[in-house]
Design a protein around this motif. Structure first.
Motif, PDB file in Angstrom:
ATOM      1  N   ALA A  14      -0.131  10.386  12.627  1.00 56.05           N
ATOM      2  CA  ALA A  14      -0.040  10.289  11.158  1.00 56.05           C
ATOM      3  C   ALA A  14       0.151   8.834  10.782  1.00 56.05           C
ATOM      4  O   ALA A  14       0.566   8.012  11.611  1.00 56.05           O
ATOM      5  CB  ALA A  14       1.114  11.152  10.648  1.00 56.05           C
ATOM      6  N   PRO A  15      -0.137   8.483   9.509  1.00 55.38           N
ATOM      7  CA  PRO A  15       0.094   7.102   9.080  1.00 55.38           C
ATOM      8  C   PRO A  15       1.582   6.791   9.040  1.00 55.38           C
ATOM      9  O   PRO A  15       2.428   7.677   8.928  1.00 55.38           O
ATOM     10  CB  PRO A  15      -0.536   7.048   7.683  1.00 55.38           C
ATOM     11  N   VAL A  16       1.917   5.545   9.135  1.00 52.33           N
ATOM     12  CA  VAL A  16       3.299   5.103   9.096  1.00 52.33           C
ATOM     13  C   VAL A  16       3.854   5.271   7.700  1.00 52.33           C
ATOM     14  O   VAL A  16       3.145   5.115   6.693  1.00 52.33           O
ATOM     15  CB  VAL A  16       3.400   3.630   9.554  1.00 52.33           C
ATOM     16  N   GLY A  17       5.139   5.586   7.591  1.00 54.89           N
ATOM     17  CA  GLY A  17       5.806   5.702   6.313  1.00 54.89           C
ATOM     18  C   GLY A  17       6.555   4.433   5.965  1.00 54.89           C
ATOM     19  O   GLY A  17       6.726   3.516   6.789  1.00 54.89           O
ATOM     20  N   ALA A  18       7.041   4.373   4.693  1.00 55.61           N
ATOM     21  CA  ALA A  18       7.730   3.168   4.227  1.00 55.61           C
ATOM     22  C   ALA A  18       9.022   2.938   4.989  1.00 55.61           C
ATOM     23  O   ALA A  18       9.348   1.813   5.394  1.00 55.61           O
ATOM     24  CB  ALA A  18       8.004   3.278   2.726  1.00 55.61           C
ATOM     25  N   THR A  19       9.797   4.002   5.196  1.00 56.58           N
ATOM     26  CA  THR A  19      11.061   3.837   5.907  1.00 56.58           C
ATOM     27  C   THR A  19      10.833   3.367   7.339  1.00 56.58           C
ATOM     28  O   THR A  19      11.520   2.459   7.843  1.00 56.58           O
ATOM     29  CB  THR A  19      11.837   5.168   5.910  1.00 56.58           C
ATOM     30  N   GLU A  20       9.850   3.959   8.023  1.00 52.25           N
ATOM     31  CA  GLU A  20       9.553   3.546   9.407  1.00 52.25           C
ATOM     32  C   GLU A  20       9.049   2.108   9.459  1.00 52.25           C
ATOM     33  O   GLU A  20       9.388   1.361  10.384  1.00 52.25           O
ATOM     34  CB  GLU A  20       8.523   4.496  10.013  1.00 52.25           C
ATOM     35  N   ALA A  21       8.254   1.721   8.441  1.00 51.77           N
ATOM     36  CA  ALA A  21       7.767   0.342   8.400  1.00 51.77           C
ATOM     37  C   ALA A  21       8.911  -0.641   8.200  1.00 51.77           C
ATOM     38  O   ALA A  21       8.982  -1.683   8.857  1.00 51.77           O
ATOM     39  CB  ALA A  21       6.727   0.185   7.294  1.00 51.77           C
ATOM     40  N   LEU A  22       9.848  -0.313   7.258  1.00 46.06           N
ATOM     41  CA  LEU A  22      10.996  -1.200   7.054  1.00 46.06           C
ATOM     42  C   LEU A  22      11.868  -1.283   8.306  1.00 46.06           C
ATOM     43  O   LEU A  22      12.382  -2.341   8.640  1.00 46.06           O
ATOM     44  CB  LEU A  22      11.818  -0.686   5.861  1.00 46.06           C
ATOM     45  N   GLU A  23      12.045  -0.133   8.993  1.00 46.42           N
ATOM     46  CA  GLU A  23      12.827  -0.145  10.229  1.00 46.42           C
ATOM     47  C   GLU A  23      12.173  -1.044  11.270  1.00 46.42           C
ATOM     48  O   GLU A  23      12.842  -1.820  11.967  1.00 46.42           O
ATOM     49  CB  GLU A  23      12.955   1.287  10.761  1.00 46.42           C
ATOM     50  N   GLY A  24      10.836  -0.955  11.373  1.00 47.27           N
ATOM     51  CA  GLY A  24      10.131  -1.807  12.323  1.00 47.27           C
ATOM     52  C   GLY A  24      10.238  -3.265  11.967  1.00 47.27           C
ATOM     53  O   GLY A  24      10.390  -4.129  12.848  1.00 47.27           O
ATOM     54  N   ILE A  25      10.169  -3.578  10.648  1.00 54.84           N
ATOM     55  CA  ILE A  25      10.304  -4.975  10.218  1.00 54.84           C
ATOM     56  C   ILE A  25      11.689  -5.503  10.566  1.00 54.84           C
ATOM     57  O   ILE A  25      11.842  -6.619  11.101  1.00 54.84           O
ATOM     58  CB  ILE A  25      10.042  -5.079   8.709  1.00 54.84           C
TER      59      ILE A  25
ATOM     60  N   GLY B 156      -3.056   5.058   1.518  1.00 53.67           N
ATOM     61  CA  GLY B 156      -2.933   5.336   2.935  1.00 53.67           C
ATOM     62  C   GLY B 156      -2.887   4.059   3.751  1.00 53.67           C
ATOM     63  O   GLY B 156      -3.578   3.076   3.466  1.00 53.67           O
ATOM     64  N   SER B 157      -2.077   4.065   4.789  1.00 48.83           N
ATOM     65  CA  SER B 157      -1.925   2.898   5.653  1.00 48.83           C
ATOM     66  C   SER B 157      -2.794   3.050   6.895  1.00 48.83           C
ATOM     67  O   SER B 157      -2.965   4.155   7.433  1.00 48.83           O
ATOM     68  CB  SER B 157      -0.466   2.734   6.057  1.00 48.83           C
ATOM     69  N   ALA B 158      -3.317   1.920   7.325  1.00 46.65           N
ATOM     70  CA  ALA B 158      -4.121   1.928   8.556  1.00 46.65           C
ATOM     71  C   ALA B 158      -3.246   1.948   9.798  1.00 46.65           C
ATOM     72  O   ALA B 158      -3.717   2.257  10.898  1.00 46.65           O
ATOM     73  CB  ALA B 158      -5.030   0.697   8.576  1.00 46.65           C
ATOM     74  N   VAL B 159      -1.978   1.613   9.665  1.00 49.39           N
ATOM     75  CA  VAL B 159      -1.054   1.610  10.798  1.00 49.39           C
ATOM     76  C   VAL B 159      -0.595   3.037  11.060  1.00 49.39           C
ATOM     77  O   VAL B 159      -0.206   3.755  10.130  1.00 49.39           O
ATOM     78  CB  VAL B 159       0.144   0.682  10.530  1.00 49.39           C
ATOM     79  N   ARG B 160      -0.656   3.416  12.349  1.00 45.57           N
ATOM     80  CA  ARG B 160      -0.249   4.755  12.704  1.00 45.57           C
ATOM     81  C   ARG B 160       1.253   4.806  12.972  1.00 45.57           C
ATOM     82  O   ARG B 160       1.898   3.809  13.265  1.00 45.57           O
ATOM     83  CB  ARG B 160      -0.993   5.233  13.951  1.00 45.57           C
ATOM     84  N   SER B 161       1.802   6.002  12.805  1.00 45.99           N
ATOM     85  CA  SER B 161       3.244   6.190  12.969  1.00 45.99           C
ATOM     86  C   SER B 161       3.610   6.227  14.449  1.00 45.99           C
ATOM     87  O   SER B 161       3.036   7.000  15.225  1.00 45.99           O
ATOM     88  CB  SER B 161       3.675   7.489  12.285  1.00 45.99           C
ATOM     89  N   LEU B 162       4.578   5.411  14.795  1.00 48.48           N
ATOM     90  CA  LEU B 162       5.061   5.416  16.192  1.00 48.48           C
ATOM     91  C   LEU B 162       5.836   6.690  16.476  1.00 48.48           C
ATOM     92  O   LEU B 162       5.717   7.277  17.555  1.00 48.48           O
ATOM     93  CB  LEU B 162       5.933   4.180  16.438  1.00 48.48           C
ATOM     94  N   ALA B 163       6.633   7.135  15.510  1.00 54.47           N
ATOM     95  CA  ALA B 163       7.444   8.337  15.705  1.00 54.47           C
ATOM     96  C   ALA B 163       6.579   9.576  15.853  1.00 54.47           C
ATOM     97  O   ALA B 163       6.920  10.501  16.587  1.00 54.47           O
ATOM     98  CB  ALA B 163       8.417   8.506  14.540  1.00 54.47           C
ATOM     99  N   ALA B 164       5.433   9.583  15.185  1.00 58.47           N
ATOM    100  CA  ALA B 164       4.530  10.740  15.254  1.00 58.47           C
ATOM    101  C   ALA B 164       3.533  10.617  16.376  1.00 58.47           C
ATOM    102  O   ALA B 164       2.616  11.445  16.483  1.00 58.47           O
ATOM    103  CB  ALA B 164       3.808  10.905  13.925  1.00 58.47           C
ATOM    104  N   GLY B 165       3.646   9.620  17.218  1.00 64.77           N
ATOM    105  CA  GLY B 165       2.735   9.454  18.325  1.00 64.77           C
ATOM    106  C   GLY B 165       1.335   9.085  17.910  1.00 64.77           C
ATOM    107  O   GLY B 165       0.365   9.395  18.624  1.00 64.77           O
ATOM    108  N   GLY B 166       1.208   8.419  16.743  1.00 63.42           N
ATOM    109  CA  GLY B 166      -0.106   8.017  16.259  1.00 63.42           C
ATOM    110  C   GLY B 166      -0.847   9.133  15.567  1.00 63.42           C
ATOM    111  O   GLY B 166      -2.003   8.944  15.171  1.00 63.42           O
TER     112      GLY B 166
ATOM    113  N   ARG C  23       0.833  -1.203   0.000  1.00 67.34           N
ATOM    114  CA  ARG C  23       0.000   0.000   0.000  1.00 67.34           C
ATOM    115  C   ARG C  23       0.867   1.253   0.000  1.00 67.34           C
ATOM    116  O   ARG C  23       0.555   2.244  -0.677  1.00 67.34           O
ATOM    117  CB  ARG C  23      -0.911   0.014   1.229  1.00 67.34           C
ATOM    118  N   LEU C  24       1.940   1.199   0.781  1.00 69.15           N
ATOM    119  CA  LEU C  24       2.808   2.368   0.831  1.00 69.15           C
ATOM    120  C   LEU C  24       3.523   2.590  -0.498  1.00 69.15           C
ATOM    121  O   LEU C  24       3.754   3.746  -0.910  1.00 69.15           O
ATOM    122  CB  LEU C  24       3.820   2.202   1.970  1.00 69.15           C
TER     123      LEU C  24
END
Length: 849
Positions: free
Chosen positions: A767-778, A755-765, A749-750
């Motif tokens: 904003a939606p999560v970004g591709a780089t943040e998702a890859l870092e989390g993976i 738009g992603s249903a997963v919220r961004s951890l860095a943004a405190g929820g 989707r990214l």
């Protein structure tokens, strides 16, 4: 051999060492001082027998002195003679020295092993004398204590297994009639001491030493030997003195001596009256009683000469005792004492004499008595026969009465012994008998209450427990038993109050804590959603004397979360404040200890009066657990408040942006505070029923939020790390894999810009999560999963390697700068680590590099 047996007895029971004093007393009081030897240059031989410490000496002069008297020996020669005599001639000197060395060696050995030999752990209920503020009261009560001990031996009618406070009230006034018992006891001891004339022992030793040092000298102008006294009077005096000194030896060595360590005279002991302490002194008591009975029997027999018997019992006994000192007696009647002085001192020096009475008349009569059978007086008239018959009848009546009294006493002792043995059949019988003898003893009342509890009579038990506390308010054990009885009687609220008060009593604190744990566990199991029971238990654990700060804070935070789930904002604030206040107080105590230790150390280095105690271990607040615990509490507090606010407004936790924002903020803080995932207490001895053992507050919080949002990859990953922290690695691997899968599902989707249903951890929820943040989390989730070694490590590390390379490429393709370069280096380092892990596998993992 005797000294070795005494040491063995002392190793079994400390009172055994008093036998050394008994042996020394026997040598000093009973064993004669013997002076035998040739010391002078003219080979003058002297033989002195100083028996039982007396001054009479048996001296046999071997030859007359030369015409010209020899020069007196020098002081060194006299001293050499004295030492030679003490070592070679007088064996009891060496025995006394050896026994003294053994005694001192035992005391030193015990001091080295036990460090502190005195019993210092006692309370007023055990020994009230030590806690009296009045010197007169301590003196009078101690004397009465000794009289009560003597009374237990003499008339053991009232015996008790416990004589604790206030079985025997203290004596504070001289007008107290019980002082008469003390006066009677010490009067008897004084009479025994004076009758034995102990000063004669010192005189004997001095004369013996003088005889040894003056051997070989001529006495010019010396006194002539004293005129002989009558043989019978001298022997009677020696007999009486020997008996008095034997009695002194028994009293000092076998009666008083073994009792001194428990007498509260040298030091205070941990018991007021203990019948077991009379076992050893009872030996001396039995010997004194046997002597008394033998004297009574001789008195009852009377003078048999009045009845025509030729040998009275008193003379038979004396004749038998005379055999022990015939030679010494003969020597005492000889003249020519050392130095020319007459024996005017101790009559017991001749040993035991043999005769008693005056000279007989020519017709066989004794002065003041009827003539014996066959005498001329009897043949002249029969007037004395009637007198003799009356004396015979009186003697028989007196003998019968004496035997009857002695038999009654023996029967009393035998019956009392039989009855007392039945008292020791069971614990119930023992303490019931103690209750009859000591109804005012606090400990006896406590034990009677325990017996009533065993029988199921809670009301009777409460009466005994409350009476025990009334007798001695400082006696803290009854509070625990009162609390238990109140709970069993159906009054748990009052019982909990008593049990909480009992936590301050170190003797029952552990039992009170266990009882309270059981009560709170039952309350919690009956109302599992009520935070008040959990909060009450946590408040107890936070008490300083229990030293359960970490476990108490975990429990209180558990109550705060339960209150938050009920929407109780005030309850959350109260619980968090309770833990915070306890942490601050503990931190202040640690700072105080550090300050005291630093001050004392400085004074010690400067030579000041400061005392450095090993108990004051330096604890730096920065290194102690209070700081991290307080930081974790402050990090979780906003989450509790957000949950309570959302519930109070009727919102679901998964739909509350504030709860999600505070939760994400807390999860991000865990990167710098990983210790918050763990409880500061490694184990929990008292978990409430229905709660896990040593469950960290962090675990409760993450599980509560994650269970409402199972599709949140960040909460899944954090839940997996939390499970790994508590040792549940297999479950942790599953949740970490799920987190990586949820993030990987969002990548398509990214990539397509959806738009992603997963919220961004860095943004405190926010904003939606970004591709780089998702890859870092993976990548992070896969690394954590691979390190758990639950299988498929090669595949996992391969995925980590690919993900880290992709992140390095993305970071390098962005605008050049210092931050991007650091990101590229970080991802490449993680990729190299993944590759190294693949090569370390056996067999190594396949890699495309």
């Amino acid at each position: 051999v005797a000294a070795a047996l005494v040491v063995a007895a002392a190793l079994a029971k400390e009172i055994g060492i008093t036998m050394l004093g008994c042996m020394i007393a026997a040598d000093v009081v009973l064993v004669p001082v013997v002076v035998t030897g040739s010391y002078d240059d003219h080979h003058t031989t002297q033989s002195d027998a100083f028996c039982c410490g007396g001054a009479a000496a048996a001296v046999a002069a071997a030859a007359a002195a030369a015409a010209s008297p020899p020069a007196p020996p020098s002081f060194l020669r006299r001293f050499y003679r004295l030492v030679s005599w003490a070592v070679a001639e007088e064996p009891k000197c060496m025995r006394i020295a050896a026994l003294a060395v053994v005694g001192v060696g035992y005391v030193r050995l015990r001091s080295w092993v036990a460090v502190d030999q005195l019993v210092r752990i006692y309370r007023k209920v055990e020994n009230p004398i030590a806690f009296s503020q009045s010197p007169l009261e301590r003196l009078l009560s101690t004397g009465h204590l000794h009289a009560r001990y003597a009374g237990l031996l003499l008339w053991p009618l009232h015996l008790s297994a416990d004589w604790s406070f206030e079985c025997v009230p203290m004596i504070s006034r001289l007008s107290d009639l019980r002082n008469a018992l003390t006066a009677a006891l010490y009067t008897y001891l004084t009479v025994v001491l004076i009758a034995a004339r102990p000063w004669g022992l010192v005189t004997t030793w001095c004369r013996a030493a003088a005889a040894v040092m003056a051997a070989g000298q001529e006495e010019s102008g010396g006194k002539k030997a004293a005129a002989k006294t009558k043989e019978e009077e001298e022997e009677e005096e020696a007999l009486r003195l020997w008996a008095a000194r034997w009695r002194l030896f028994v009293v000092a060595g076998l009666f008083v001596g073994p009792f001194v360590p428990a007498s509260n005279v040298l030091f205070y002991v941990g018991t007021f009256i203990g019948e077991r302490l009379l076992y050893f002194p009872s030996i001396g008591f039995c010997l004194l009683v046997s002597e008394l009975l033998s004297g009574v029997l001789l008195w009852a027999a009377g003078d048999n000469e009045a009845t025509g018997d030729t040998q009275p019992p008193t003379r038979v006994a004396a004749a038998e005792g005379a055999a022990t000192a015939d030679s010494a007696s003969a020597g005492a009647r000889a003249s020519g004492q050392s130095g020319g002085e007459a024996d005017t001192g101790d009559g017991a020096s001749v040993g035991v004499a043999a005769a008693a009475g005056g000279p007989a008349a020519a017709d066989g009569t004794i002065a003041g008595q009827c003539p014996s059978r066959g005498s001329s007086a009897v043949r002249a008239g029969g007037g004395c026969a009637a007198t003799r018959d009356r004396l015979v009848a009186m003697r028989r009546i007196r003998t019968a009465a004496t035997y009857a009294v002695i038999a009654a006493v023996l029967v009393f002792y035998a019956v009392r012994t039989w009855q007392r043995n039945w008292d020791w059949r069971t614990e119930e019988a023992l303490f019931e008998s103690a209750g009859r003898v000591c109804p005012t003893s606090a400990k006896v009342q406590l034990n009677l209450g325990i017996l009533q509890r065993r029988r199921g009579d809670q009301s009777a038990a409460l009466r005994h427990f409350r009476r025990a506390r009334t007798i001695e308010p400082g006696y803290c054990e009854p509070g625990y038993w009162i609390g238990i009885s109140l709970v069993n009687s159906g009054d748990p609220q009052s019982g909990v109050v008593e049990l909480e008060s009992a936590l301050g009593c170190k003797y029952v604190a552990a039992d009170a804590l266990k009882a309270l744990h059981t009560i709170y566990s039952v309350l919690h199991s009956n109302s599992p959603k009520d935070p008040n029971h959990v909060l009450g238990w946590g408040r107890l654990l936070l008490r300083p004397e229990l030293r359960q700060l970490a476990q108490g804070c975990d429990t209180v935070e558990r109550a705060a979360l339960m209150a938050a789930q009920l929407g109780d904002v005030q309850g959350v604030a109260s619980a968090v404040h309770l833990c915070k206040e306890a942490l601050q107080q503990q931190q202040l105590r640690d700072e105080l200890l550090v300050g005291l230790r630093g001050r004392d150390t400085g004074e010690a280095e400067a030579g000041g009066p400061g005392l450095v105690s090993d108990a004051l271990t330096p604890v730096s607040p920065a290194d102690g657990p209070e700081g991290p615990m307080q930081r974790c509490l402050e990090a979780r507090r906003p989450v509790y408040h957000a949950i309570a606010t959302a519930v109070s407004l009727g919102r679901r936790l998964s739909d509350s942006p504030r709860v999600l924002a505070q939760m994400y903020k807390y999860v991000r803080q865990l990167d710098t505070m990983p210790y918050c995932r763990l409880s500061s207490s490694s184990s929990s001895a008292y978990p409430l029923e229905g709660t896990a053992t040593a469950t960290p507050a962090h675990m409760h919080l993450i599980h509560t939020i994650q269970s409402t949002s199972p599709e949140d990859p960040w909460l899944q990953a954090e839940w997996g790390r939390t499970l790994n922290a508590v040792g549940r690695t297999q479950e942790a691997s599953v949740h970490l894999s799920v987190a990586a899968m949820l993030l990987n599902r969002e990548l398509p989707r990214l990539q397509t810009g959806q738009g992603s249903a997963v919220r961004s951890l860095a943004a405190g929820g926010g904003a939606p999560v970004g591709a780089t943040e998702a890859l870092e989390g993976i990548a992070t989730a896969l690394e954590d999963t691979a390190r758990l070694r639950q299988g498929k490590e090669c595949e996992l590390w391969g995925q980590v390697l690919e993900t880290r390379r992709m992140l390095a490429t993305i970071a390098g393709g962005e605008r050049p700068g210092g931050g991007e370069a650091r990101e590229v280096a970080r991802h490449l380092a993680a990729a190299w680590e993944a590759e190294a892990e693949m090569r370390r596998r056996r067999p190594p993992c396949e890699t495309s590099v």
